[in-house]
Design a protein around this motif. Structure first.
Motif, mmCIF file in Angstrom:
data_model
loop_
_atom_site.group_PDB
_atom_site.id
_atom_site.type_symbol
_atom_site.label_atom_id
_atom_site.label_comp_id
_atom_site.label_asym_id
_atom_site.label_seq_id
_atom_site.Cartn_x
_atom_site.Cartn_y
_atom_site.Cartn_z
ATOM 1 N N ASN A 43 -0.743 -11.789 19.828
ATOM 2 C CA ASN A 43 -1.194 -10.531 20.440
ATOM 3 C C ASN A 43 -1.592 -9.495 19.400
ATOM 4 O OD1 ASN A 43 -0.720 -11.649 22.917
ATOM 5 N ND2 ASN A 43 1.244 -10.643 23.241
ATOM 6 N N ARG A 44 -0.858 -9.425 18.294
ATOM 7 C CA ARG A 44 -1.204 -8.471 17.244
ATOM 8 C C ARG A 44 -2.593 -8.743 16.689
ATOM 9 N NH1 ARG A 44 4.531 -8.345 13.911
ATOM 10 N NH2 ARG A 44 5.498 -6.618 15.062
ATOM 11 N N GLN A 45 -2.912 -10.021 16.503
ATOM 12 C CA GLN A 45 -4.235 -10.375 15.988
ATOM 13 C C GLN A 45 -5.330 -9.991 16.987
ATOM 14 O OE1 GLN A 45 -4.269 -14.454 13.948
ATOM 15 N NE2 GLN A 45 -2.339 -14.483 15.076
ATOM 16 N N LEU A 46 -5.092 -10.307 18.258
ATOM 17 C CA LEU A 46 -6.099 -9.994 19.276
ATOM 18 C C LEU A 46 -6.322 -8.488 19.386
ATOM 19 C CD1 LEU A 46 -5.089 -12.545 22.051
ATOM 20 C CD2 LEU A 46 -7.058 -12.677 20.534
ATOM 21 N N ILE A 47 -5.230 -7.718 19.351
ATOM 22 C CA ILE A 47 -5.359 -6.261 19.441
ATOM 23 C C ILE A 47 -6.155 -5.720 18.254
ATOM 24 C CG2 ILE A 47 -4.041 -4.103 19.275
ATOM 25 C CD1 ILE A 47 -1.858 -5.521 20.962
ATOM 26 N N ARG A 48 -5.880 -6.249 17.077
ATOM 27 C CA ARG A 48 -6.588 -5.782 15.879
ATOM 28 C C ARG A 48 -8.102 -5.971 16.015
ATOM 29 N NH1 ARG A 48 -5.796 -5.261 10.206
ATOM 30 N NH2 ARG A 48 -7.667 -5.827 9.035
ATOM 31 N N TYR A 49 -8.523 -7.178 16.405
ATOM 32 C CA TYR A 49 -9.957 -7.471 16.380
ATOM 33 C C TYR A 49 -10.696 -6.919 17.592
ATOM 34 C CZ TYR A 49 -8.753 -9.937 12.256
ATOM 35 O OH TYR A 49 -8.286 -10.202 10.999
ATOM 36 N N ILE A 50 -10.029 -6.829 18.724
ATOM 37 C CA ILE A 50 -10.665 -6.172 19.873
ATOM 38 C C ILE A 50 -10.842 -4.683 19.575
ATOM 39 C CG2 ILE A 50 -10.370 -5.535 22.304
ATOM 40 C CD1 ILE A 50 -8.961 -8.275 22.660
ATOM 41 N N SER A 51 -9.852 -4.075 18.927
ATOM 42 C CA SER A 51 -9.967 -2.664 18.551
ATOM 43 C C SER A 51 -11.116 -2.447 17.581
ATOM 44 C CB SER A 51 -8.653 -2.187 17.922
ATOM 45 O OG SER A 51 -7.581 -2.310 18.818
ATOM 46 N N LEU A 52 -11.259 -3.359 16.612
ATOM 47 C CA LEU A 52 -12.345 -3.234 15.630
ATOM 48 C C LEU A 52 -13.711 -3.464 16.261
ATOM 49 C CD1 LEU A 52 -10.624 -4.984 12.603
ATOM 50 C CD2 LEU A 52 -11.620 -2.684 12.561
ATOM 51 N N ILE A 53 -13.788 -4.360 17.228
ATOM 52 C CA ILE A 53 -15.055 -4.579 17.929
ATOM 53 C C ILE A 53 -15.454 -3.314 18.687
ATOM 54 C CG2 ILE A 53 -16.109 -5.838 19.859
ATOM 55 C CD1 ILE A 53 -14.513 -8.305 18.893
ATOM 56 N N CYS A 54 -14.461 -2.675 19.334
ATOM 57 C CA CYS A 54 -14.740 -1.458 20.097
ATOM 58 C C CYS A 54 -15.026 -0.265 19.190
ATOM 59 C CB CYS A 54 -13.554 -1.131 21.012
ATOM 60 S SG CYS A 54 -13.273 -2.340 22.313
ATOM 61 N N ARG A 55 -14.410 -0.240 18.026
ATOM 62 C CA ARG A 55 -14.565 0.896 17.126
ATOM 63 C C ARG A 55 -14.599 0.370 15.684
ATOM 64 N NH1 ARG A 55 -13.508 4.277 12.775
ATOM 65 N NH2 ARG A 55 -13.442 6.457 13.387
ATOM 66 N N PRO A 56 -15.777 -0.057 15.181
ATOM 67 C CA PRO A 56 -15.881 -0.621 13.828
ATOM 68 C C PRO A 56 -15.389 0.351 12.759
ATOM 69 C CG PRO A 56 -17.887 -1.045 15.072
ATOM 70 C CD PRO A 56 -17.074 -0.091 15.890
ATOM 71 N N GLY A 57 -14.751 -0.198 11.732
ATOM 72 C CA GLY A 57 -14.291 0.608 10.626
ATOM 73 C C GLY A 57 -12.953 1.271 10.839
ATOM 74 N N LEU A 58 -12.240 0.889 11.886
ATOM 75 C CA LEU A 58 -10.957 1.506 12.208
ATOM 76 C C LEU A 58 -9.939 1.294 11.089
ATOM 77 C CD1 LEU A 58 -9.632 3.039 14.614
ATOM 78 C CD2 LEU A 58 -8.843 0.823 15.435
ATOM 79 N N VAL A 59 -9.949 0.103 10.498
ATOM 80 C CA VAL A 59 -9.123 -0.216 9.336
ATOM 81 C C VAL A 59 -9.983 -0.997 8.352
ATOM 82 C CG1 VAL A 59 -6.923 -0.237 10.595
ATOM 83 C CG2 VAL A 59 -8.267 -2.343 10.414
ATOM 84 N N THR A 60 -9.473 -1.245 7.166
ATOM 85 C CA THR A 60 -10.216 -2.010 6.157
ATOM 86 C C THR A 60 -9.814 -3.486 6.224
ATOM 87 O OG1 THR A 60 -8.504 -1.481 4.521
ATOM 88 C CG2 THR A 60 -10.442 -0.030 4.623
ATOM 89 N N PRO A 61 -10.603 -4.381 5.630
ATOM 90 C CA PRO A 61 -10.284 -5.811 5.673
ATOM 91 C C PRO A 61 -8.972 -6.119 4.956
ATOM 92 C CG PRO A 61 -12.563 -5.456 4.952
ATOM 93 C CD PRO A 61 -11.898 -4.118 4.953
ATOM 94 N N THR A 62 -8.349 -7.217 5.356
ATOM 95 C CA THR A 62 -7.172 -7.716 4.642
ATOM 96 C C THR A 62 -7.630 -8.404 3.358
ATOM 97 O OG1 THR A 62 -7.214 -9.894 5.702
ATOM 98 C CG2 THR A 62 -6.029 -8.131 6.851
ATOM 99 N N HIS A 63 -6.703 -8.619 2.435
ATOM 100 C CA HIS A 63 -7.100 -9.317 1.207
ATOM 101 C C HIS A 63 -7.494 -10.764 1.503
ATOM 102 C CE1 HIS A 63 -2.671 -10.120 1.342
ATOM 103 N NE2 HIS A 63 -3.041 -11.312 0.945
#
Length: 488
Positions: free
Chosen positions: A239-259
């Motif tokens: 669920n954490r992964q899905l929330i992260r990427y759905i949030s980024l799709i809805c609002r690009p640039g919300l966080v930076t990429p992981t290493h």
């Protein structure tokens, strides 16, 4: 996708479907009962019209029928079939891509995207339904796309399309299937049909499932870990992964990429340099602090001509002295094999203006009649990355990571072990015993850890991490809005 396939059954007359079920030794009474029930449901006629008419896109009632009847009916039918479900629906899907009909496997190339086209029309009817109900936007999940050409079609049809690959460790995946009631033989048959490497010399392979290729074409990789007894506890990880990427799709640039994403993105970019005509693979190596030390891709040694740029016609007629080895130029058996397998190459050149390269390993194995992975012209991607370190000085990768778009083979795994790689992060399992044998030997503290990659790569990496506006400009504009007193 399986529900859409089931929709094909309900829009055909029962007498057309019945022979298929009888040939597979399946009870037809249940499908007859569901079929009869479907005729009385609201939206049935609109749904039938939508899926039969390829120019029809707008029908809110068709979507109502899909959501309120078809999904439940498909689940009911799936429960009735039990372990026979997968093989039956694989056959139905293959037939639809062959002919546009679930009951026929006659080849009609114009129907290759019949199933994907129906998915598109249903998605558009969903949007029509939402517009009618005053919904501002429509978001749809298309589950279980297992044909790579359908994935490409859907990506082409929808600008906001993202392909998610939901992956799991092999042992976890098989244990879940066993828990679901499948025998080892059933699981092996399923994998052979959905996952085995497929040559497109057969039209059947164009229309069949190919999960390996779908994974390679995916945008975002989500790890779904857990054996049957621990899957509930691991839902939080998923669920954490899905929330992260759905949030980024809805609002690009919300966080930076992981290493991990940064390093794997370089591996995905590197693989496009490969001149291998069989499979492009990329790799990158980082130190313990996730600083990149080397990248590599599978390709021939420096100075040799990659297979992509070697025309079989020129080997057969001997008019290229640089591209081919002495063995290739002087071995008549090999030349005859290439001439036989590429006899239509001149027509490709005339009609399409394209050269026709050939795979040396395939030609050599056909001559010797011994399947062998050693006789490939290319160095592996991981091998090339390691050699970059050897050429320019190893600046300390012990305790570092190897990122690869396909898990390393036995030979590259031994090199990673020898160089003190701490973790191997991979996208797609490579057939062989490297994961269970080479990297699972010796003292535990010296073994590299294996981890399925999770994150965004390729075009999606830029789409979700590049903000639409500079962040400062966006918030300057937002701070100028009048506040809502109810939120203060």
């Amino acid at each position: 996708m399986s529900t859409v396939i089931f929709g094909y059954i309900l829009t055909e007359e029962p007498e057309i479907i019945e022979p298929l079920f009888l040939s597979l030794k399946l009870d037809t009474s249940k499908i007859k009962e569901i079929h009869a029930r479907s005729r009385s449901q609201k939206g049935n006629q609109e749904f039938t019209r939508l899926v039969k008419d390829k120019d029809s896109f707008k029908s809110k009632d068709a979507w109502f029928y899909y959501v309120n009847f078809l999904i439940a009916a498909a689940n009911e039918f799936r429960s009735h079939l039990g372990t026979k479900y997968s093989s039956l629906f694989q056959t139905l899907g293959d037939n639809i891509r062959h002919s546009g009909s679930p009951t026929s496997n006659s080849i009609c190339s114009g129907e290759l995207f019949s199933l994907a086209s129906r998915v598109k029309r249903l998605a558009l009817s969903c949007r029509e339904h939402d517009i009618h109900n005053g919904t501002a936007s429509t978001r749809i999940v298309i589950d279980a796309v297992r044909n790579p050409l359908e994935l490409v079609y859907l990506r082409d049809q929808f600008a906001a399309f993202f392909a998610f690959a939901i992956t799991a460790e092999e042992s976890h995946r098989r244990s879940r299937l066993t828990e679901a009631g499948m025998s080892k033989r059933d699981i092996d048959a399923l994998d052979n049909r959905e996952y085995s490497k497929k040559s497109l010399t057969s039209y059947d392979n164009f229309v069949s499932q190919n999960i390996e290729e779908c994974i390679q074409k995916s945008d975002v990789f989500v790890n779904n870990p857990g054996t049957p007894d621990s899957i509930e506890q691991n839902k939080l990880v998923l669920n954490r992964q899905l929330i992260r990427y759905i949030s980024l799709i809805c609002r690009p640039g919300l966080v930076t990429p992981t290493h991990d994403e940064r390093c794997m993105q370089l591996a995905f970019a590197a693989k496009l340099n490969s001149g291998c005509i069989s499979r492009q693979v990329g790799a990158s190596i980082s130190d313990a602090n996730s600083s990149i030390k080397a990248v590599g891709w599978n390709d021939v040694p420096k100075g040799q001509v990659p297979c992509l740029l070697r025309d079989s016609h020129r080997l057969i007629h001997g008019d290229d002295q640089l591209a081919f080895s002495d063995y290739e130029k002087n071995n008549s058996e090999l030349r005859n094999q290439v001439a036989s397998s590429h006899k239509n190459a001149p027509m490709i050149r005339i009609r399409r203006g394209l050269p026709c390269p050939f795979c040396f390993k395939d030609a050599y194995n056909a001559v010797t009649k011994k399947p062998n992975q050693v006789h490939t012209r290319s160095l592996h991607a991981e091998e090339n990355a390691f050699l970059q370190l050897a050429k320019h000085g190893n600046s300390g990768i012990a305790g570092g990571n190897l990122y690869t778009t396909a898990s390393p083979c036995e030979l590259c795994s031994k090199k990673a072990f020898q160089l003190g790689i701490r973790e191997v992060i991979y996208v797609d399992p490579y057939p062989g015993i490297s994961l269970s044998h080479v990297l699972r030997s010796g003292p535990e503290e010296f073994r590299p850890k294996l981890r399925l990659f999770q994150g965004a790569v390729g075009h999606a990496y830029h789409r979700i991490y590049e903000p639409i506006l500079p962040i400062k400009d966006e918030y300057s504009a937002r701070l100028g809005d009048d506040p809502d007193p109810t939120l203060i």
